[in-house]
Enzyme design. Structure first.
Site, short mmCIF file in Angstrom:
data_model
loop_
_atom_site.label_atom_id
_atom_site.label_comp_id
_atom_site.label_asym_id
_atom_site.label_seq_id
_atom_site.Cartn_x
_atom_site.Cartn_y
_atom_site.Cartn_z
N ARG A 57 0.82 -1.21 0.00
CA ARG A 57 0.00 0.00 0.00
C ARG A 57 0.86 1.26 0.00
NH1 ARG A 57 -3.42 -3.44 3.28
NH2 ARG A 57 -5.25 -3.92 2.03
N LYS A 94 -5.24 2.03 3.94
CA LYS A 94 -6.23 1.11 4.49
C LYS A 94 -5.48 -0.08 5.09
CE LYS A 94 -9.87 -2.02 3.08
NZ LYS A 94 -10.52 -2.63 1.93
#
Length: 96
Positions: A57, A94
């Protein structure tokens, strides 16, 4: 290793697009993970775990031709010393 890979991007040529540079992004995170070899016909070494997901991410939210580090990785590298960091600003990741 990330510095070496990025330095190679200045010399790397894409055969079918010689004028275009490869837009590589690097994401680093520190933490625990599990490693193993997966596959019978074509075995591959793989890493699993939340640490790998966070690194992914960090990379996907990053800018091309730059090394992006998580806060955990930043703290470790800052303690080791010898690195210069530029703060890019807050980025939402996230994390499950």
């Amino acid at each position: 290793m990330a510095f070496d890979i990025l330095s190679l991007m200045t010399h790397f040529k894409i055969r079918h697009r010689p004028r275009m540079k490869l837009q590589l992004r690097v994401g680093l995170h520190s933490g625990s993970c599990v490693a193993g070899v997966v596959g019978i016909h074509m075995p591959r070494f793989c890493l699993f775990g939340d640490t790998v997901n966070v690194a992914s991410r960090v990379e996907t939210t990053g800018q091309a031709l730059k090394i992006h580090v998580s806060e955990d990785c930043y703290r470790i590298l800052k303690e080791i010393g010898g690195y210069t960091f530029l703060k890019r600003g807050e980025v939402y990741l996230k994390v499950i």
